[in-house]
Design an enzyme around this catalytic site. Structure first.
Site, mmCIF file in Angstrom:
data_model
loop_
_atom_site.group_PDB
_atom_site.id
_atom_site.type_symbol
_atom_site.label_atom_id
_atom_site.label_comp_id
_atom_site.label_asym_id
_atom_site.label_seq_id
_atom_site.Cartn_x
_atom_site.Cartn_y
_atom_site.Cartn_z
ATOM 1 N N ASP A 127 -10.750 -5.451 -6.586
ATOM 2 C CA ASP A 127 -10.555 -3.438 -6.846
ATOM 3 C C ASP A 127 -11.453 -2.777 -6.672
ATOM 4 O O ASP A 127 -13.249 -4.095 -6.347
ATOM 5 C CB ASP A 127 -10.403 -4.058 -8.270
ATOM 6 C CG ASP A 127 -9.021 -2.145 -8.105
ATOM 7 O OD1 ASP A 127 -7.929 -2.600 -8.794
ATOM 8 O OD2 ASP A 127 -10.069 -1.301 -7.873
ATOM 9 N N ASN A 172 -2.161 -4.526 -2.533
ATOM 10 C CA ASN A 172 -1.497 -3.633 -3.048
ATOM 11 C C ASN A 172 -1.884 -2.409 -3.297
ATOM 12 O O ASN A 172 -1.737 -1.183 -4.123
ATOM 13 C CB ASN A 172 -1.621 -4.710 -5.211
ATOM 14 C CG ASN A 172 -0.922 -3.745 -5.452
ATOM 15 O OD1 ASN A 172 0.364 -3.792 -6.131
ATOM 16 N ND2 ASN A 172 -1.928 -3.754 -6.533
ATOM 17 N N TYR A 226 1.936 10.509 1.030
ATOM 18 C CA TYR A 226 2.418 9.022 0.099
ATOM 19 C C TYR A 226 3.182 8.773 1.047
ATOM 20 O O TYR A 226 3.635 7.461 1.342
ATOM 21 C CB TYR A 226 2.671 9.431 -1.381
ATOM 22 C CG TYR A 226 2.595 8.426 -2.249
ATOM 23 C CD1 TYR A 226 1.291 7.771 -2.346
ATOM 24 C CD2 TYR A 226 4.357 7.880 -2.416
ATOM 25 C CE1 TYR A 226 1.691 6.430 -3.650
ATOM 26 C CE2 TYR A 226 3.872 6.792 -3.474
ATOM 27 C CZ TYR A 226 2.384 5.979 -3.681
ATOM 28 O OH TYR A 226 3.406 4.850 -4.449
ATOM 29 N N LYS A 230 4.005 4.906 2.790
ATOM 30 C CA LYS A 230 4.466 3.568 2.146
ATOM 31 C C LYS A 230 5.257 3.619 3.465
ATOM 32 O O LYS A 230 6.073 2.283 3.514
ATOM 33 C CB LYS A 230 4.958 4.059 1.077
ATOM 34 C CG LYS A 230 3.998 4.620 0.138
ATOM 35 C CD LYS A 230 3.326 3.203 -0.248
ATOM 36 C CE LYS A 230 2.298 2.831 -1.272
ATOM 37 N NZ LYS A 230 1.661 1.877 -1.670
ATOM 38 N N THR A 249 2.200 2.473 -14.833
ATOM 39 C CA THR A 249 0.466 2.252 -14.773
ATOM 40 C C THR A 249 -0.772 4.058 -14.461
ATOM 41 O O THR A 249 0.883 4.455 -14.819
ATOM 42 C CB THR A 249 1.381 2.006 -13.203
ATOM 43 O OG1 THR A 249 1.266 2.416 -12.046
ATOM 44 C CG2 THR A 249 1.285 0.695 -12.775
HETATM 45 P P1 NAD Z 1 -2.787 2.128 -10.712
HETATM 46 O O1 NAD Z 1 -3.759 2.862 -9.941
HETATM 47 O O2 NAD Z 1 -2.597 1.333 -12.119
HETATM 48 O O3 NAD Z 1 -3.498 0.926 -9.223
HETATM 49 C C1 NAD Z 1 -3.821 0.707 -8.567
HETATM 50 C C2 NAD Z 1 -5.153 -0.338 -7.811
HETATM 51 O O4 NAD Z 1 -5.765 0.567 -7.006
HETATM 52 C C3 NAD Z 1 -6.307 0.218 -8.754
HETATM 53 O O5 NAD Z 1 -7.510 -0.617 -10.174
HETATM 54 C C4 NAD Z 1 -7.179 1.036 -8.154
HETATM 55 O O6 NAD Z 1 -8.764 1.079 -8.749
HETATM 56 C C5 NAD Z 1 -6.977 0.214 -6.965
HETATM 57 N N1 NAD Z 1 -7.570 1.490 -6.286
HETATM 58 C C6 NAD Z 1 -7.977 2.724 -5.574
HETATM 59 N N2 NAD Z 1 -8.109 2.671 -4.491
HETATM 60 C C7 NAD Z 1 -9.039 1.246 -4.149
HETATM 61 C C8 NAD Z 1 -9.507 0.935 -2.858
HETATM 62 N N3 NAD Z 1 -9.857 2.089 -1.930
HETATM 63 N N4 NAD Z 1 -9.991 0.169 -2.672
HETATM 64 C C9 NAD Z 1 -9.197 -1.214 -3.253
HETATM 65 N N5 NAD Z 1 -8.264 -0.826 -4.417
HETATM 66 C C10 NAD Z 1 -8.315 0.689 -4.912
HETATM 67 O O7 NAD Z 1 -1.301 1.625 -10.345
HETATM 68 P P2 NAD Z 1 0.372 1.218 -9.869
HETATM 69 O O8 NAD Z 1 0.412 1.785 -10.074
HETATM 70 O O9 NAD Z 1 -0.213 -0.613 -10.427
HETATM 71 O O10 NAD Z 1 -0.618 0.918 -7.764
HETATM 72 C C11 NAD Z 1 -0.266 0.152 -7.588
HETATM 73 C C12 NAD Z 1 0.423 0.515 -5.947
HETATM 74 O O11 NAD Z 1 1.899 0.270 -6.559
HETATM 75 C C13 NAD Z 1 -0.262 1.129 -5.098
HETATM 76 O O12 NAD Z 1 0.338 0.603 -3.625
HETATM 77 C C14 NAD Z 1 1.454 1.902 -5.228
HETATM 78 O O13 NAD Z 1 1.295 3.037 -4.301
HETATM 79 C C15 NAD Z 1 2.416 1.676 -5.905
HETATM 80 N N6 NAD Z 1 2.874 2.019 -5.790
HETATM 81 C C16 NAD Z 1 3.439 2.084 -7.368
HETATM 82 C C17 NAD Z 1 4.719 3.052 -8.087
HETATM 83 C C18 NAD Z 1 3.990 3.200 -10.277
HETATM 84 O O14 NAD Z 1 5.433 3.875 -10.137
HETATM 85 N N7 NAD Z 1 3.404 2.458 -10.476
HETATM 86 C C19 NAD Z 1 5.348 3.209 -7.914
HETATM 87 C C20 NAD Z 1 5.388 3.191 -6.592
HETATM 88 C C21 NAD Z 1 4.939 2.189 -5.522
#
Ligand code: NAD
Length: 275
Positions: free
Chosen positions: A37, A90, A156, A160, A191
């Site tokens: 991360d 992810n 976004y 995706k 999250t």
């Molecule tokens: P989150 O913000 O808790 O986690 C995202 C993580 O990615 C964070 O720890 C952040 O530090 C890390 N990150 C950001 N930019 C980065 C980079 N350049 N290099 C390395 N790490 C980096 O959010 P989440 O919901 O756990 O997101 C995880 C994935 O799930 C994402 O791809 C997000 O688009 C996807 N997603 C989330 C949801 C939702 O509702 N939470 C829905 C659909 C998809």
């Protein structure tokens, strides 16, 4: 005997949310986990959680939009545990709601660099190691927004949709080389990203203040842009998901239980895709 005994997994975005839950689950089922991360504090917390539960993990700081940083991440997996069998690509960020004409070029580039190019960069580094190891399993995190359009979230959603196409294409390329490639499409999940975060999920006072400010900006932009977020698709199960509900599906897709599944994007969305 656990499903991932003796295997090594790398999880990006593992400092919080879905990535942390996935790292914990893979470790719980026996994998050595490389917690990757951009947020070092959160990453070390994830490692501590895994170690406290009796698992093995190593943190590596990575920016997935930087190919050199991603190559180093895979090197750490090989040096620490002797190979790479599983990858959950992810890491991702979300913008606030803004109409397409209001997106600034730098914002567009940042979203695509992290959400789409980042997944490509990870697979580019992971695939040769997996093939050399005799095979592997990759799961990319797409989104419900990768399956349907979402007004106000076009950059976004485009990034995706890109992850979905990339997943299918790489699955075809590696179908006879022992590497399965799938994706998950989470619906709304509890999250940091859900609170309007753009970027990291750190836990310091500065991170938390930053999150509140960005959340307020998102709300204001949403009101000014006349976007009705309540018009976002309803969830038939009438609740948002917990990250652990994503992690269970990731573990399944990474496991030998999914040995004939490749090229798919699995919606985990409380029924939204059926609606
Ligand atoms: P989150 O913000 O808790 O986690 C995202 C993580 O990615 C964070 O720890 C952040 O530090 C890390 N990150 C950001 N930019 C980065 C980079 N350049 N290099 C390395 N790490 C980096 O959010 P989440 O919901 O756990 O997101 C995880 C994935 O799930 C994402 O791809 C997000 O688009 C996807 N997603 C989330 C949801 C939702 O509702 N939470 C829905 C659909 C998809």
């Amino acid at each position: 005997m656990e499903r991932f005994d003796g295997r090594t997994a790398v999880v990006t975005g593992a400092s919080s949310g879905i990535g942390r839950a996935s790292a914990l689950r893979l470790a719980e089922e026996g994998a050595n986990v490389v917690v990757a991360d951009i947020d070092a504090d959160g990453g070390r917390e994830t490692v501590d959680l895994i170690e406290d539960a009796g698992g093995a993990a190593t943190f590596v700081e990575v920016d997935v939009s930087d190919t050199a940083s991603v190559e180093q991440m895979v090197d750490v997996a090989v040096e620490s545990y002797g190979g790479l069998d599983i990858a959950h690509n992810n890491a991702g960020i979300l913008t606030g709601f803004v109409e397409t004409t209001g997106i600034e070029e730098a914002q567009w580039d940042r979203i695509v660099d992290i959400n789409l190019k980042g997944v490509w960069a990870c697979m580019k580094a992971e695939l040769p190691v997996m093939v050399e190891n005799g095979g592997g399993a990759i799961v990319n995190t797409a989104s419900e927004a990768g399956l349907v359009g979402m007004g106000g979230l076009s950059s976004y959603s485009a990034s995706k949709h890109g992850v979905v196409g990339l997943t299918k294409s790489v699955a075809l390329e590696y179908a006879t080389r022992g590497v399965r490639v799938n994706a998950i499409a989470p619906g709304p999940t509890r999250t940091n990203i859900q609170s309007g975060v753009v970027g990291g999920g750190g836990s310091s006072l500065r991170d938390r203040v930053g999150r509140v400010v960005r959340l307020l900006k998102t709300v204001v932009r949403t009101l000014l842009a006349d976007y009705d977020t309540s018009a976002m698709r309803e969830v038939p199960m009438d609740r948002i998901a917990d990250p652990e509900e994503m992690a269970g599906a990731v573990a399944f897709l990474c496991s030998d239980d999914a040995s004939y599944i490749t090229g798919h994007t699995l919606p985990i969305d409380g029924g939204q895709a059926a609606d």
